[in-house]
Enzyme design. Sequence first.
Site, PDB file in Angstrom:
ATOM      1  N   ARG B  35       0.677  -0.945   0.172  1.00  0.00           N
ATOM      2  CA  ARG B  35      -0.299   0.192  -0.158  1.00  0.00           C
ATOM      3  C   ARG B  35       0.602   1.363  -0.159  1.00  0.00           C
ATOM      4  O   ARG B  35       0.311   2.239  -0.214  1.00  0.00           O
ATOM      5  CB  ARG B  35      -0.939   0.026   0.809  1.00  0.00           C
ATOM      6  N   HIS B  77      -6.893  -8.947   3.522  1.00  0.00           N
ATOM      7  CA  HIS B  77      -7.004  -9.982   2.837  1.00  0.00           C
ATOM      8  C   HIS B  77      -7.990  -9.540   1.385  1.00  0.00           C
ATOM      9  O   HIS B  77      -7.701  -9.992   0.740  1.00  0.00           O
ATOM     10  CB  HIS B  77      -6.906 -11.227   3.607  1.00  0.00           C
ATOM     11  N   LYS B  95      -3.508 -17.106   5.461  1.00  0.00           N
ATOM     12  CA  LYS B  95      -4.955 -17.888   6.733  1.00  0.00           C
ATOM     13  C   LYS B  95      -4.739 -16.585   8.286  1.00  0.00           C
ATOM     14  O   LYS B  95      -3.483 -16.346   8.336  1.00  0.00           O
ATOM     15  CB  LYS B  95      -4.611 -19.081   7.021  1.00  0.00           C
ATOM     16  N   ASP B 176      -4.630 -15.532  14.865  1.00  0.00           N
ATOM     17  CA  ASP B 176      -3.204 -15.703  14.521  1.00  0.00           C
ATOM     18  C   ASP B 176      -2.677 -16.992  14.334  1.00  0.00           C
ATOM     19  O   ASP B 176      -1.998 -17.406  13.715  1.00  0.00           O
ATOM     20  CB  ASP B 176      -2.107 -14.329  16.164  1.00  0.00           C
TER      21      ASP B 176
END
Lengths: 329, 329
Positions: B35, B77, B95, B176
Amino acid sequence: MTFRWGVFGHGKISHAFRAAVDVIDDAEVVAVAGRDLGRASAYAAKNNIGAAYGSIADLLDAGGIDGVYICTPHTAHFAPAGPCLDAGIPVLVEKPMTPTAADTTRLAEQAASTGVFTMEAMWTWFLPIYTTVRSWIDDGRIGEVQQLSASFGFRAPFDPEHRLFSPDLAGGGVLDVGVYPIGLAQWLFGAAPETIAATGTVGRTGVDEHVVMAARYPGGQLAELSCAVRTTMTNQALIRGTEGHIVIPEFWRSESATLHVGDAEPETVTAPHRASGFEYQTEEVMACVAAGQTESPVMPLRESVRLAETCDEVRRQVGVRYPFETSGP
Amino acid sequence: MTFRWGVFGHGKISHAFRAAVDVIDDAEVVAVAGRDLGRASAYAAKNNIGAAYGSIADLLDAGGIDGVYICTPHTAHFAPAGPCLDAGIPVLVEKPMTPTAADTTRLAEQAASTGVFTMEAMWTWFLPIYTTVRSWIDDGRIGEVQQLSASFGFRAPFDPEHRLFSPDLAGGGVLDVGVYPIGLAQWLFGAAPETIAATGTVGRTGVDEHVVMAARYPGGQLAELSCAVRTTMTNQALIRGTEGHIVIPEFWRSESATLHVGDAEPETVTAPHRASGFEYQTEEVMACVAAGQTESPVMPLRESVRLAETCDEVRRQVGVRYPFETSGP
């Protein structure tokens, strides 16, 4: 002065108790009683015990005993305890004290009203290795305690006729072996769980064969606990703190524990039993009675009630209700 | 023909991906985007990657890529995945695919409507050692599988500014690291849990720092699972069957497993990674794309939705709700 023990029940566990008493200088098993005089007599003869009786009443009437160890199946703990207390005879009652919190509470109330010493036979809590474990924790060796993982399970052959699988005899994993991991968490955290969530497998006789539990304690610590009678487990306790952890192999009867802190060489302490391991709880009873106490400061009756309440809740969640349980409070 | 990867995100995890691609003959990382163009350019220069872009749109507009690996924080994501799918470019999404089942479902629907290959980067499931583990199970070496015990937790220093502790960035242990033990159970039992009960510790930033779970699967198997970002765990998986058990150390990234059956000498198999371990999931993507598949048969999108649903439920029970979650369905 010798403490004269009467034993009510003559199954496998009574041998562990006798082996324990044998190594205590001032104690002796002087009588055995059971619900069948013939079997009690045969047991007494074979084990060199002086007297045998066919009921708790006969044992008490004969006199000459300083305490009774009750080691019948779970469902037959309550009935013989009452007459002992009424007769002023201290009792050590096998665990679980009774199959339900309601009955354990009743027994605790009876103990309180008679003022006679009563203790659940939570022998694990009295094992010498736990003195070491407690001191490691109290000394901050593993930092702040955060979690306990403990399991106790074995794979019994399925036998619908066996006590373990009988709802009438309060079979199932929670009461047979679950009391150890649940009890260890209670010992460690000094409280019953604030919340406990259980899920399990109920077999075709209607008892819990395998249960896993996730619990949270008032101090914020967590526990993962499991038990089974149809699944082999690690049977290990793992106490995790912020700075290290303690491993207790075969924790329910352990003679050793290992402290792990950071990269330091793990420190293993061994504390062998003098006999079966039951000698420490037995000495506790004798010391308390000698001191005029009516409860053990280590395993007072409120701990037994807490333990029974937790077991009730776990069984409720797993969906096991014994036929003899009444629906009301 | 070389598969040309574009990477979106340039944190620590992107290095593990690059190391994986380096050992795959017919693959190359040709572009990186983030970004912030300045940081992406610096990263590209330092890592010898040919092109850098400041947005997913620029990466896609430039063309010349066959797939995109998205490895931004969880909450970032979803946004870049959509444009990739619209552009017909296959995506491998770190993930958890998104922080909620609602968003994972939306992404799965978008994947279905575009017909472009999409997979969650559940790299553990593709590690070579799991082929051995599965074959031991399928061959009945441990009998009937009864239980999984798996934990993944580490003790991060508490830092309210860090992603791990930020509700806005979907921090906490469940998303996490909890995805690994929860995911392993799903892999093992081929289903999401029928019931899962969780309890945990929510820290002062409002994310779950430590969670224990008790779960039951449709086949009757049980699991005890735990995860944490403030508690060190064993990080081991233990699969118990009626006849034996399998131990997988550091199961989330494992290169070995040990089979224990009765009194037989334990059998350890090692299966080292060629690189970071990400190479196997990466090869899966490339093979699926080459074969014209839109999902991996090993990790199809329904598995991602199941995993996200379980994580949602665990967070709900523990009491963690992210600020960006809407209240409705």
